[in-house]
Design a protein around this motif. Structure first.
Motif, PDB file in Angstrom:
ATOM      1  N   TYR A 278      -2.620   8.135   5.279  1.00 37.85           N
ATOM      2  CA  TYR A 278      -0.944   8.034   5.376  1.00 37.85           C
ATOM      3  C   TYR A 278      -0.361   9.527   5.373  1.00 37.85           C
ATOM      4  O   TYR A 278       0.774   9.545   5.969  1.00 37.85           O
TER       5      TYR A 278
ATOM      6  N   THR B  38       0.816  -1.242   0.020  1.00 40.30           N
ATOM      7  CA  THR B  38       0.028   0.064   0.045  1.00 40.30           C
ATOM      8  C   THR B  38       0.899   1.290  -0.107  1.00 40.30           C
ATOM      9  O   THR B  38       0.583   2.107  -0.836  1.00 40.30           O
ATOM     10  N   LYS B  39       2.000   1.228   0.894  1.00 41.44           N
ATOM     11  CA  LYS B  39       2.777   2.468   0.944  1.00 41.44           C
ATOM     12  C   LYS B  39       3.497   2.798  -0.474  1.00 41.44           C
ATOM     13  O   LYS B  39       3.728   3.840  -0.971  1.00 41.44           O
TER      14      LYS B  39
ATOM     15  N   SER C 209      -2.719   3.791  -9.692  1.00 40.33           N
ATOM     16  CA  SER C 209      -2.087   3.164  -8.448  1.00 40.33           C
ATOM     17  C   SER C 209      -2.966   1.896  -7.825  1.00 40.33           C
ATOM     18  O   SER C 209      -2.673   1.658  -6.642  1.00 40.33           O
TER      19      SER C 209
ATOM     20  N   ALA D  61       1.198   7.252  -6.496  1.00 34.11           N
ATOM     21  CA  ALA D  61      -0.036   8.101  -6.660  1.00 34.11           C
ATOM     22  C   ALA D  61       0.459   9.683  -6.279  1.00 34.11           C
ATOM     23  O   ALA D  61       0.127  10.629  -6.920  1.00 34.11           O
ATOM     24  N   ARG D  62       1.176   9.726  -5.116  1.00 35.26           N
ATOM     25  CA  ARG D  62       1.742  10.941  -4.822  1.00 35.26           C
ATOM     26  C   ARG D  62       2.683  11.528  -5.966  1.00 35.26           C
ATOM     27  O   ARG D  62       2.584  12.936  -6.225  1.00 35.26           O
TER      28      ARG D  62
ATOM     29  N   ARG E 162       2.094   1.901  -3.397  1.00 36.39           N
ATOM     30  CA  ARG E 162       1.237   2.372  -4.387  1.00 36.39           C
ATOM     31  C   ARG E 162       0.714   3.941  -3.995  1.00 36.39           C
ATOM     32  O   ARG E 162       0.732   4.898  -5.062  1.00 36.39           O
ATOM     33  N   LEU E 163       0.770   4.166  -2.726  1.00 42.63           N
ATOM     34  CA  LEU E 163       0.588   5.624  -2.192  1.00 42.63           C
ATOM     35  C   LEU E 163       1.653   6.466  -2.650  1.00 42.63           C
ATOM     36  O   LEU E 163       1.420   7.650  -3.167  1.00 42.63           O
TER      37      LEU E 163
ATOM     38  N   TYR F 204      -5.241   7.866   1.380  1.00 43.83           N
ATOM     39  CA  TYR F 204      -4.147   8.811   1.393  1.00 43.83           C
ATOM     40  C   TYR F 204      -4.196   9.711   2.387  1.00 43.83           C
ATOM     41  O   TYR F 204      -3.090  10.050   2.901  1.00 43.83           O
TER      42      TYR F 204
ATOM     43  N   PHE G 299      -9.567   5.737  -2.229  1.00 48.74           N
ATOM     44  CA  PHE G 299      -8.275   6.077  -2.408  1.00 48.74           C
ATOM     45  C   PHE G 299      -8.072   7.394  -1.508  1.00 48.74           C
ATOM     46  O   PHE G 299      -6.871   7.542  -0.882  1.00 48.74           O
TER      47      PHE G 299
END
Length: 327
Positions: free
Chosen positions: A316, A276-277, A301, A283-284, A279-280, A313, A309
């Motif tokens: 996190y 997950t980290k 992502s 995304a960022r 993918r985030l 997001y 999402f």
């Protein structure tokens, strides 16, 4: 009695100096610029032959301040061009403006005139936006590859240090700039000149362009376990369509429980949290460096729902995807 001066070899005397133009975008990297110019200067100093001259320019002829605060005075604005010119667009790794319409038009004109076009770091995005990279192979810094692939799917993005494709030269930037310039010098003037330039720069040897620019999983995470490293590589390669823990386990030859134990032992986390980290983080980078819609960023992502999402997001990063955008 004075000793007669020894004439330089005819081949050396006949070499016309190539003009290199470095166009600084607002996000340019001082390391890229200084590395490129240092290599050209070293080639000239090799035996006192002026093989290259260069100009540093900006769109309006005004000094440019890099993101790290270093200001660079330039030699002028966009110059008139000749067929033998080599143009290097210098950009960075952050949010890239991609060049104004004036800059893009100037680059297209340069291509029509037969000038060689190059990009250092984020400069590749300006060339892409100008339409000059359609169907071409290019190298881009690993931070920018996802952005370039999403915004310009007609460009073939590679993970190599640099790519020389005819009169198109693209480089990941950073220390790869030195490698690229020494290879160019070798192509133009032979290995002896390039080696002499490398010696002056205290550079042991130039890497070839096809070398992978990213570090191994061990270099990135310190993980030496072969199967865990393979699992991490699979995760990085499958962000848009995430694999299940079972799917990853099967591909690396472990049970789900064994994979979880390895993540706990070496990374102090679980496969799900780590994935997950990743993918985030991807995304960022898309939020900061592209104009993609939030829903498109979510899908790219691996999130099927914009609502989900946004929730993950915020949890996190402490802000929503909309708040993350710099524009």
């Amino acid at each position: 009695m004075t000793k007669p001066m020894r004439a330089l070899p005819e081949a050396v005397q006949a070499v016309p100096a190539r003009r290199c133009i470095f166009l600084l975008l607002p996000t340019f990297s001082p390391l890229d610029l200084s590395s490129a110019v240092a290599a050209l200067e070293a080639a000239n100093k090799h035996d006192g032959t002026t093989r290259y001259n260069w100009r540093v320019v900006s769109e309006d002829g005004l000094p440019v301040t890099a993101p790290n605060g270093l200001g660079v005075a330039v030699d002028g604005s966009l110059p008139d061009l000749t067929r033998g010119d080599m143009i290097f667009v210098c950009g960075g790794q952050g949010q890239e403006p991609g060049g104004s319409l004036k800059v893009l038009g100037w680059l297209r004109k340069a291509q029509r005139m037969g000038a060689a076009l190059g990009a250092l770091g984020g400069g590749v995005l300006a060339l892409a936006r100008s339409g000059l990279l359609t169907g071409r192979r290019v190298s881009a810094h690993w931070v920018l590859r996802a952005v370039l692939a999403e915004a310009h799917p007609d460009v073939e993005v590679e993970n190599s240090l640099f790519t020389m494709d005819g009169k198109l030269i693209t480089c990941a930037g950073g220390t790869a700039t030195t490698d690229m310039m020494l290879n160019l010098i070798s192509d133009h003037h032979g290995a002896a000149v390039a080696t002499g330039a490398a010696d002056l720069m205290v550079c042991s040897s130039a890497r070839k362009g096809n070398q992978d620019q990213t570090v191994s999983e061990y270099g990135r995470t310190g993980v030496r376990h072969e199967k865990l490293a393979a699992a991490l590589s699979l995760m990085r390669s499958n962000l848009e369509e995430p694999l299940t823990p079972g799917g990853i386990s099967d591909l690396v030859g472990l049970s789900v429980r064994q994979l979880e134990r390895l993540f706990s032992k070496y990374l102090q986390t679980t496969p799900k949290v780590y994935y997950t980290k990743l993918r985030l983080g991807y995304a960022r980078s898309l939020l900061l460096q592209t104009n993609l819609r939030i829903i498109d960023v979510a899908l790219a992502s691996g999130f099927n729902s914009q609502t989900h999402f946004a929730k993950v997001y915020r949890r996190y990063f402490g802000k929503s995807p909309h708040q993350e955008r710099p524009f």
